[in-house]
Motif scaffolding. Sequence first.
Motif, PDB file in Angstrom:
ATOM      1  N   LYS A 179       0.832  -1.209   0.000  1.00  0.00           N
ATOM      2  CA  LYS A 179       0.000   0.000   0.000  1.00  0.00           C
ATOM      3  C   LYS A 179       0.867   1.260   0.000  1.00  0.00           C
ATOM      4  O   LYS A 179       0.545   2.253  -0.658  1.00  0.00           O
ATOM      5  CB  LYS A 179      -0.936   0.003   1.220  1.00  0.00           C
ATOM      6  CG  LYS A 179      -2.061  -1.012   1.129  1.00  0.00           C
ATOM      7  CD  LYS A 179      -3.040  -0.847   2.271  1.00  0.00           C
ATOM      8  CE  LYS A 179      -4.206  -1.836   2.146  1.00  0.00           C
ATOM      9  NZ  LYS A 179      -5.035  -1.552   0.952  1.00  0.00           N
ATOM     10  N   ALA A 180       1.992   1.195   0.736  1.00  0.00           N
ATOM     11  CA  ALA A 180       2.902   2.336   0.758  1.00  0.00           C
ATOM     12  C   ALA A 180       3.518   2.548  -0.622  1.00  0.00           C
ATOM     13  O   ALA A 180       3.659   3.695  -1.084  1.00  0.00           O
ATOM     14  CB  ALA A 180       3.989   2.118   1.800  1.00  0.00           C
ATOM     15  N   GLU A 181       3.848   1.457  -1.289  1.00  0.00           N
ATOM     16  CA  GLU A 181       4.436   1.594  -2.627  1.00  0.00           C
ATOM     17  C   GLU A 181       3.414   2.146  -3.614  1.00  0.00           C
ATOM     18  O   GLU A 181       3.747   2.965  -4.477  1.00  0.00           O
ATOM     19  CB  GLU A 181       4.962   0.243  -3.117  1.00  0.00           C
ATOM     20  CG  GLU A 181       5.661   0.351  -4.460  1.00  0.00           C
ATOM     21  CD  GLU A 181       6.551  -0.833  -4.749  1.00  0.00           C
ATOM     22  OE1 GLU A 181       7.429  -0.701  -5.618  1.00  0.00           O
ATOM     23  OE2 GLU A 181       6.379  -1.896  -4.104  1.00  0.00           O
ATOM     24  N   ASP A 182       2.177   1.710  -3.473  1.00  0.00           N
ATOM     25  CA  ASP A 182       1.123   2.241  -4.345  1.00  0.00           C
ATOM     26  C   ASP A 182       0.947   3.747  -4.126  1.00  0.00           C
ATOM     27  O   ASP A 182       0.830   4.519  -5.092  1.00  0.00           O
ATOM     28  CB  ASP A 182      -0.193   1.508  -4.052  1.00  0.00           C
ATOM     29  CG  ASP A 182      -1.322   2.003  -4.938  1.00  0.00           C
ATOM     30  OD1 ASP A 182      -1.210   1.874  -6.177  1.00  0.00           O
ATOM     31  OD2 ASP A 182      -2.321   2.529  -4.400  1.00  0.00           O
ATOM     32  N   LEU A 183       0.965   4.163  -2.856  1.00  0.00           N
ATOM     33  CA  LEU A 183       0.860   5.595  -2.548  1.00  0.00           C
ATOM     34  C   LEU A 183       2.068   6.346  -3.097  1.00  0.00           C
ATOM     35  O   LEU A 183       1.935   7.432  -3.685  1.00  0.00           O
ATOM     36  CB  LEU A 183       0.761   5.796  -1.035  1.00  0.00           C
ATOM     37  CG  LEU A 183       0.707   7.249  -0.557  1.00  0.00           C
ATOM     38  CD1 LEU A 183      -0.541   7.950  -1.072  1.00  0.00           C
ATOM     39  CD2 LEU A 183       0.771   7.315   0.972  1.00  0.00           C
ATOM     40  N   VAL A 218       1.891   9.496  -5.724  1.00  0.00           N
ATOM     41  CA  VAL A 218       2.428  10.821  -5.395  1.00  0.00           C
ATOM     42  C   VAL A 218       3.488  11.232  -6.420  1.00  0.00           C
ATOM     43  O   VAL A 218       3.549  12.391  -6.855  1.00  0.00           O
ATOM     44  CB  VAL A 218       3.011  10.824  -3.971  1.00  0.00           C
ATOM     45  CG1 VAL A 218       3.750  12.132  -3.696  1.00  0.00           C
ATOM     46  CG2 VAL A 218       1.908  10.623  -2.945  1.00  0.00           C
ATOM     47  N   LYS A 219       4.312  10.283  -6.827  1.00  0.00           N
ATOM     48  CA  LYS A 219       5.324  10.581  -7.841  1.00  0.00           C
ATOM     49  C   LYS A 219       4.675  11.026  -9.137  1.00  0.00           C
ATOM     50  O   LYS A 219       5.178  11.920  -9.835  1.00  0.00           O
ATOM     51  CB  LYS A 219       6.193   9.354  -8.093  1.00  0.00           C
ATOM     52  CG  LYS A 219       7.304   9.153  -7.078  1.00  0.00           C
ATOM     53  CD  LYS A 219       8.151   7.940  -7.411  1.00  0.00           C
ATOM     54  CE  LYS A 219       8.776   8.044  -8.786  1.00  0.00           C
ATOM     55  NZ  LYS A 219       9.588   6.854  -9.112  1.00  0.00           N
ATOM     56  N   ASP A 220       3.545  10.409  -9.483  1.00  0.00           N
ATOM     57  CA  ASP A 220       2.832  10.772 -10.710  1.00  0.00           C
ATOM     58  C   ASP A 220       2.335  12.219 -10.668  1.00  0.00           C
ATOM     59  O   ASP A 220       2.124  12.837 -11.720  1.00  0.00           O
ATOM     60  CB  ASP A 220       1.653   9.830 -10.956  1.00  0.00           C
ATOM     61  CG  ASP A 220       2.103   8.432 -11.378  1.00  0.00           C
ATOM     62  OD1 ASP A 220       3.267   8.286 -11.793  1.00  0.00           O
ATOM     63  OD2 ASP A 220       1.291   7.487 -11.276  1.00  0.00           O
ATOM     64  N   LEU A 221       2.152  12.748  -9.463  1.00  0.00           N
ATOM     65  CA  LEU A 221       1.755  14.155  -9.324  1.00  0.00           C
ATOM     66  C   LEU A 221       2.941  15.102  -9.492  1.00  0.00           C
ATOM     67  O   LEU A 221       2.772  16.323  -9.509  1.00  0.00           O
ATOM     68  CB  LEU A 221       1.122  14.394  -7.951  1.00  0.00           C
ATOM     69  CG  LEU A 221      -0.248  13.769  -7.686  1.00  0.00           C
ATOM     70  CD1 LEU A 221      -0.669  14.057  -6.241  1.00  0.00           C
ATOM     71  CD2 LEU A 221      -1.291  14.306  -8.653  1.00  0.00           C
ATOM     72  N   GLY A 222       4.147  14.530  -9.600  1.00  0.00           N
ATOM     73  CA  GLY A 222       5.341  15.352  -9.738  1.00  0.00           C
ATOM     74  C   GLY A 222       5.860  15.907  -8.426  1.00  0.00           C
ATOM     75  O   GLY A 222       6.630  16.870  -8.410  1.00  0.00           O
TER      76      GLY A 222
END
Length: 438
Positions: free
Chosen positions: A348-352, A356-360
């Motif tokens: 779940k942490a990796e998914d989050l 978040v990375k996708d948001l830049g």
Amino acid sequence: MKTSQYFLPVLKDAPSEASTASHRWMLQSGMIQSTVSGIYTWLPLGLRVLKKIKTIIRQEQNAIGAIEMLAPTLQPATLWQESGRYDDYGLEMLRVNDRHKRLLVYGPTAEEVFVDVVRRCIQSYKAFPLNLYNIQWKFRDEVRPRFGVMRGREFLMKDGYSFDLTPQASKETYCKVFRSYMRAFYRMGLSVIPLRANTGPIGGDFSHEFHVVAKTGESALYYDSVLENRTPPRFEISDFEEVYAMVDEKHLPEQCRVPAEQLKIARGIEVGHIFHFGDKYSSSMNAQVSSKNGEVVNLQMGSYGIGVSRLVGAIIEAFHDEAGPQWPLSISPFSLGIIHIQENLESKAEDLYCKVKDLGIETLWEDRPLSPGEKFALMDMLGLPFQAILSEKNQKNSQIEVKVRKTGERYCFSLDKFLEWLHLNCSEQISLPETIKT
């Protein structure tokens, strides 16, 4: 970035040689490493902060038409002898001979080099005004290096040099640079006090220092409380003697023009110094051009410095607690730290982390198998503005806990609301007040 894939050599205990908060936390959190007395290697975490400070300074300098170049660190001593400054720095200036017995100096500043460049390249008045700057490593052989990067021997400095045809035009350029410095410091989240200052070995007819207010500051500041709002009124050249003639550490009560009810006393760390010196260097080094009417004139100059590496330490001195730094968002190495308390929440942490990375948004995920206490202590010591905490308790409610590092406030959000909140708070740009816009 995952901590398991990052180079983050943190120290368990506070280094014995660290006497200030900034020195301690920069060493302990793996920002820098001491190479020899007063000289440091900048590790990845510290370099990220350094780069962000440089970016803000560049943006504000470019906005006023300044042009970046890069001067050498080693400079021929003949230039310093020509300007008459060779002996002014004494033992602080490192002198070396190359294999051909030519004397070189490791530049503590670069007025001579920039004057030499301009006098060799430009002969027409049409090229002016001209404002050049560089961000380069400097060296001053401090007899007692201390306080980490605050008073080291090698340091990164932004130094700029302006060239104008008339004294009036030169003072107008000085004004522009003054305002650009105030904007840059404001964007870094700093409360900076500008003070009238001595010109020292640089020379000139007037100068200003910029001090970060901090309890551990080396200098005692006496100033008008109007300056504490970080957005001083727009000022013109004539204001330098009146509104901005702030008393400094040599304060004489009987000569102070600040009303007693407005006089503030604080400690300050100098992070910038600008000088107006007219033709001090251009006359001694024959930097002349023909004006529009054919008259040969000495170029009118100013020089403008910001201690880039020193700023990193000063910001920590201004923003820290007993657990570590509290980075302003604009210059923080990462905006968000992610912690998962139980190992079964790793996916779940990796998914989050990926969302978040996708948001830049620059994110550091503590993905190593550490205890919860170790993870919390690390994140506090790194000083990232926001922490996202995943635990079995909040996951049962499909929520993510958020901690604001500076205030300690905590919030709980659903995933969608968290991403929305994060995008808003990490993407928001500091809006500059009209009073300090160009």
